[in-house]
Design a protein around this motif. Structure first.
Motif, PDB file in Angstrom:
ATOM      1  N   PHE A 113      -7.830  19.246   2.369  1.00  0.00           N
ATOM      2  CA  PHE A 113      -7.960  18.194   1.577  1.00  0.00           C
ATOM      3  C   PHE A 113      -8.349  16.939   2.477  1.00  0.00           C
ATOM      4  CE2 PHE A 113      -4.504  20.284  -0.930  1.00  0.00           C
ATOM      5  CZ  PHE A 113      -5.326  20.493  -2.300  1.00  0.00           C
ATOM      6  N   GLU A 114      -9.235  16.024   1.876  1.00  0.00           N
ATOM      7  CA  GLU A 114      -9.477  14.792   2.527  1.00  0.00           C
ATOM      8  C   GLU A 114      -7.991  14.127   2.588  1.00  0.00           C
ATOM      9  OE1 GLU A 114     -11.916  10.717   2.308  1.00  0.00           O
ATOM     10  OE2 GLU A 114     -12.259  12.179   0.745  1.00  0.00           O
ATOM     11  N   CYS A 115      -7.649  13.562   3.845  1.00  0.00           N
ATOM     12  CA  CYS A 115      -6.470  12.856   4.007  1.00  0.00           C
ATOM     13  C   CYS A 115      -6.708  11.328   4.365  1.00  0.00           C
ATOM     14  CB  CYS A 115      -5.457  13.681   5.039  1.00  0.00           C
ATOM     15  SG  CYS A 115      -4.873  15.462   4.606  1.00  0.00           S
ATOM     16  N   VAL A 116      -5.933  10.821   3.763  1.00  0.00           N
ATOM     17  CA  VAL A 116      -6.015   9.237   4.020  1.00  0.00           C
ATOM     18  C   VAL A 116      -4.561   8.704   4.426  1.00  0.00           C
ATOM     19  CG1 VAL A 116      -6.556   6.938   2.882  1.00  0.00           C
ATOM     20  CG2 VAL A 116      -7.748   9.078   2.252  1.00  0.00           C
ATOM     21  N   PRO A 117      -4.473   8.157   5.697  1.00  0.00           N
ATOM     22  CA  PRO A 117      -3.114   7.847   6.096  1.00  0.00           C
ATOM     23  C   PRO A 117      -2.888   6.405   5.594  1.00  0.00           C
ATOM     24  CG  PRO A 117      -4.321   8.421   8.003  1.00  0.00           C
ATOM     25  CD  PRO A 117      -5.144   8.380   6.720  1.00  0.00           C
ATOM     26  N   LEU A 118      -1.406   6.454   4.811  1.00  0.00           N
ATOM     27  CA  LEU A 118      -1.184   5.226   4.151  1.00  0.00           C
ATOM     28  C   LEU A 118       0.185   4.582   4.496  1.00  0.00           C
ATOM     29  CD1 LEU A 118      -2.513   5.799   0.467  1.00  0.00           C
ATOM     30  CD2 LEU A 118      -3.558   4.299   1.986  1.00  0.00           C
ATOM     31  N   GLN A 119       0.653   5.187   5.528  1.00  0.00           N
ATOM     32  CA  GLN A 119       1.879   5.047   6.289  1.00  0.00           C
ATOM     33  C   GLN A 119       3.302   5.084   5.510  1.00  0.00           C
ATOM     34  OE1 GLN A 119       1.332   4.065   9.436  1.00  0.00           O
ATOM     35  NE2 GLN A 119      -0.983   4.112   8.923  1.00  0.00           N
ATOM     36  N   THR A 120       3.501   4.333   4.445  1.00  0.00           N
ATOM     37  CA  THR A 120       4.845   4.558   3.793  1.00  0.00           C
ATOM     38  C   THR A 120       4.788   5.316   2.391  1.00  0.00           C
ATOM     39  OG1 THR A 120       4.556   2.248   3.066  1.00  0.00           O
ATOM     40  CG2 THR A 120       5.481   2.452   5.326  1.00  0.00           C
ATOM     41  N   PHE A 121       6.132   5.314   1.993  1.00  0.00           N
ATOM     42  CA  PHE A 121       6.061   5.805   0.594  1.00  0.00           C
ATOM     43  C   PHE A 121       5.511   4.774  -0.656  1.00  0.00           C
ATOM     44  CE2 PHE A 121       9.493   6.685  -2.962  1.00  0.00           C
ATOM     45  CZ  PHE A 121       8.339   7.600  -3.620  1.00  0.00           C
ATOM     46  N   GLU A 122       5.945   3.744  -0.138  1.00  0.00           N
ATOM     47  CA  GLU A 122       5.508   2.621  -1.216  1.00  0.00           C
ATOM     48  C   GLU A 122       3.925   2.435  -1.250  1.00  0.00           C
ATOM     49  OE1 GLU A 122       5.657  -2.309  -1.963  1.00  0.00           O
ATOM     50  OE2 GLU A 122       7.128  -1.295  -0.731  1.00  0.00           O
ATOM     51  N   GLY A 123       3.390   2.431   0.102  1.00  0.00           N
ATOM     52  CA  GLY A 123       1.814   2.378   0.298  1.00  0.00           C
ATOM     53  C   GLY A 123       1.252   3.589  -0.414  1.00  0.00           C
ATOM     54  N   LEU A 124       2.168   4.882  -0.493  1.00  0.00           N
ATOM     55  CA  LEU A 124       1.205   6.046  -1.063  1.00  0.00           C
ATOM     56  C   LEU A 124       1.349   5.868  -2.542  1.00  0.00           C
ATOM     57  CD1 LEU A 124       3.025   8.847   1.005  1.00  0.00           C
ATOM     58  CD2 LEU A 124       0.497   8.299   1.153  1.00  0.00           C
ATOM     59  N   ARG A 125       2.559   5.252  -3.021  1.00  0.00           N
ATOM     60  CA  ARG A 125       2.662   5.083  -4.542  1.00  0.00           C
ATOM     61  C   ARG A 125       1.420   3.987  -5.162  1.00  0.00           C
ATOM     62  NH1 ARG A 125       7.679   3.599  -3.405  1.00  0.00           N
ATOM     63  NH2 ARG A 125       7.532   1.753  -4.693  1.00  0.00           N
ATOM     64  N   LYS A 126       1.355   3.029  -4.179  1.00  0.00           N
ATOM     65  CA  LYS A 126       0.454   2.018  -4.427  1.00  0.00           C
ATOM     66  C   LYS A 126      -1.206   2.736  -4.395  1.00  0.00           C
ATOM     67  CE  LYS A 126      -1.429  -2.455  -3.056  1.00  0.00           C
ATOM     68  NZ  LYS A 126      -1.244  -3.697  -1.975  1.00  0.00           N
ATOM     69  N   GLY A 127      -1.224   3.548  -3.483  1.00  0.00           N
ATOM     70  CA  GLY A 127      -2.570   4.297  -3.244  1.00  0.00           C
ATOM     71  C   GLY A 127      -2.978   5.052  -4.512  1.00  0.00           C
ATOM     72  N   VAL A 128      -1.984   5.661  -5.194  1.00  0.00           N
ATOM     73  CA  VAL A 128      -2.418   6.657  -6.212  1.00  0.00           C
ATOM     74  C   VAL A 128      -2.702   5.929  -7.419  1.00  0.00           C
ATOM     75  CG1 VAL A 128      -1.414   8.695  -5.473  1.00  0.00           C
ATOM     76  CG2 VAL A 128       0.021   7.115  -6.812  1.00  0.00           C
ATOM     77  N   ASN A 129      -2.138   4.608  -7.528  1.00  0.00           N
ATOM     78  CA  ASN A 129      -2.385   3.759  -8.798  1.00  0.00           C
ATOM     79  C   ASN A 129      -3.687   3.000  -8.558  1.00  0.00           C
ATOM     80  OD1 ASN A 129      -0.025   3.730 -10.875  1.00  0.00           O
ATOM     81  ND2 ASN A 129       1.035   3.865  -8.982  1.00  0.00           N
ATOM     82  N   ASP A 130      -4.233   2.604  -7.202  1.00  0.00           N
ATOM     83  CA  ASP A 130      -5.316   1.597  -7.089  1.00  0.00           C
ATOM     84  C   ASP A 130      -6.594   2.577  -7.022  1.00  0.00           C
ATOM     85  OD1 ASP A 130      -5.247   2.213  -4.491  1.00  0.00           O
ATOM     86  OD2 ASP A 130      -4.487   0.234  -3.981  1.00  0.00           O
ATOM     87  N   GLY A 131      -6.285   3.831  -6.794  1.00  0.00           N
ATOM     88  CA  GLY A 131      -7.397   4.901  -6.626  1.00  0.00           C
ATOM     89  C   GLY A 131      -8.056   5.090  -5.285  1.00  0.00           C
ATOM     90  N   THR A 132      -7.214   4.494  -4.339  1.00  0.00           N
ATOM     91  CA  THR A 132      -7.507   4.773  -3.051  1.00  0.00           C
ATOM     92  C   THR A 132      -7.400   6.297  -2.576  1.00  0.00           C
ATOM     93  OG1 THR A 132      -6.542   2.669  -2.232  1.00  0.00           O
ATOM     94  CG2 THR A 132      -6.613   4.210  -0.432  1.00  0.00           C
ATOM     95  N   VAL A 133      -6.287   6.895  -3.261  1.00  0.00           N
ATOM     96  CA  VAL A 133      -6.087   8.191  -3.180  1.00  0.00           C
ATOM     97  C   VAL A 133      -5.813   8.826  -4.238  1.00  0.00           C
ATOM     98  CG1 VAL A 133      -5.519   8.454  -0.635  1.00  0.00           C
ATOM     99  CG2 VAL A 133      -3.833   8.104  -2.561  1.00  0.00           C
ATOM    100  N   ASP A 134      -5.740  10.168  -4.481  1.00  0.00           N
ATOM    101  CA  ASP A 134      -5.462  10.888  -6.076  1.00  0.00           C
ATOM    102  C   ASP A 134      -4.260  11.328  -5.990  1.00  0.00           C
ATOM    103  OD1 ASP A 134      -8.312  10.573  -6.992  1.00  0.00           O
ATOM    104  OD2 ASP A 134      -8.944  11.908  -5.410  1.00  0.00           O
ATOM    105  N   PHE A 135      -3.678  11.834  -4.923  1.00  0.00           N
ATOM    106  CA  PHE A 135      -2.203  12.210  -5.104  1.00  0.00           C
ATOM    107  C   PHE A 135      -1.631  12.250  -3.824  1.00  0.00           C
ATOM    108  CE2 PHE A 135      -4.655  15.904  -3.392  1.00  0.00           C
ATOM    109  CZ  PHE A 135      -3.789  16.826  -2.947  1.00  0.00           C
TER     110      PHE A 135
END
Length: 308
Positions: A144-166
């Motif tokens: 998978f293409e991996c995108v570092p987002l640092q924290t659990f909150e950052g990951l939750r935000k990322g899947v909602n704004d389209g930065t990442v998919d899961f």
């Protein structure tokens, strides 16, 4: 007076016995939270900013294996900031929940993840390493293409704004956000268990066989014993001081088994983890040479535990 040990940990429910060790059994340590997880602690250990850390098995083994490969390739001299596994904190596997954004209607199961972008806390973290295990389990050709987002909150935000998919994170930590009325809500599309026991203790090499390390492990044992004997208090702590609902804390406690004696790790656990990570493509082949297992174990393990 010798300086306190600097101990890294992830401030989640698994850290409860560590809290008891310090508050009830005089653990002399500076407990430093790393909400971004094991990958961040690897960096801190390498920088000499930590002495000991408690994190995910796959993150530690992958980091040690890659450092070992670097030593072989460049004749790099071992450093005082190298570390080894010295203890087994949790005996049970970890359940990683696979989650996407709450409103991501086109992603409903693991089969929908092929070719999608994965959020991880850091490269080298447990969430990163497990993406390769997931790739292997699902029989995919490419990681998978991996995108570092640092924290659990950052990951939750990322899947909602389209930065990442899961992304993948521990199930009970994720569970309370499977609701539309939470901050950056998510939905579960699958899960994957680690094929190994989930949490290990590592220490920098200068601490091996020192009274300070032995005392630390003894205090952690006392914290675990207290945790097991005062489960109502543990539920209260997890549900009021950490980010969990009371019912989730109770359910988690039914699934987790801490080590009765944290000292040491079995050679077979290291061997099986290395072989699985090699198969998944996380680390290079040849790190564990068959027929030379005692020598291989010494590269990863500071305290060896006897096999059953």
């Amino acid at each position: 007076m010798s300086p306190s040990l600097r101990v890294g940990y992830v401030p989640e429910h698994f850290s409860t016995p560590l809290y008891y060790a310090q508050n009830y059994f005089s653990l002399s340590a500076d407990l430093i939270p790393f909400p971004s997880g094991t990958g961040h602690m690897v960096t801190a250990l390498r920088a000499g900013e930590l002495d000991i850390a408690i994190g995910l098995t796959e993150g530690w083994i992958a980091a040690i294996a890659k450092e070992f490969s670097a030593h072989q390739a460049t004749a790099k001299t071992p450093s005082d900031n190298d570390f080894k596994v010295v203890g087994t904190f949790v005996e049970t596997p970890l359940c990683w929940a696979i989650s996407t954004g709450y409103g991501r209607d086109r992603i409903t199961n693991v089969q929908d993840l092929k070719g999608k972008r994965l959020g991880v806390s850091r490269v080298g973290s447990g969430s990163y390493v497990m993406s390769y295990v997931l790739k292997d389990r699902e029989g995919l050709d490419q990681p998978f293409e991996c995108v570092p987002l640092q924290t659990f909150e950052g990951l939750r935000k990322g899947v909602n704004d389209g930065t990442v998919d899961f992304f993948m994170w521990e199930y009970f930590t994720s569970k309370r956000y499977y609701s539309s009325d939470t901050l950056h809500p998510i939905k579960k599309v699958g899960e994957i268990y680690t094929p190994w026991s989930s949490w290990k203790i590592v220490a920098r090499t200068p601490l091996m066989e020192t009274p300070a390390l032995n005392s630390f492990l003894d205090k952690v044992n006392a914290g675990i014993k207290y945790f097991e004997e005062h489960q109502d208090e543990a539920v209260q702590y997890v549900s009021t001081k950490l980010d969990y609902e009371e019912e989730d804390a109770k359910e988690w406690m039914k699934t987790v088994r801490f080590a009765r004696d944290v000292r040491g790790v079995k050679k077979s656990v290291i061997k099986d983890t290395v072989e699985m990570l090699q198969k998944a493509g996380v680390i290079e082949g040849g790190v564990w040479r068959k027929g030379d297992e005692s020598t291989m174990a010494e590269k990863f393990v500071g305290i060896l535990r006897e096999e059953d």
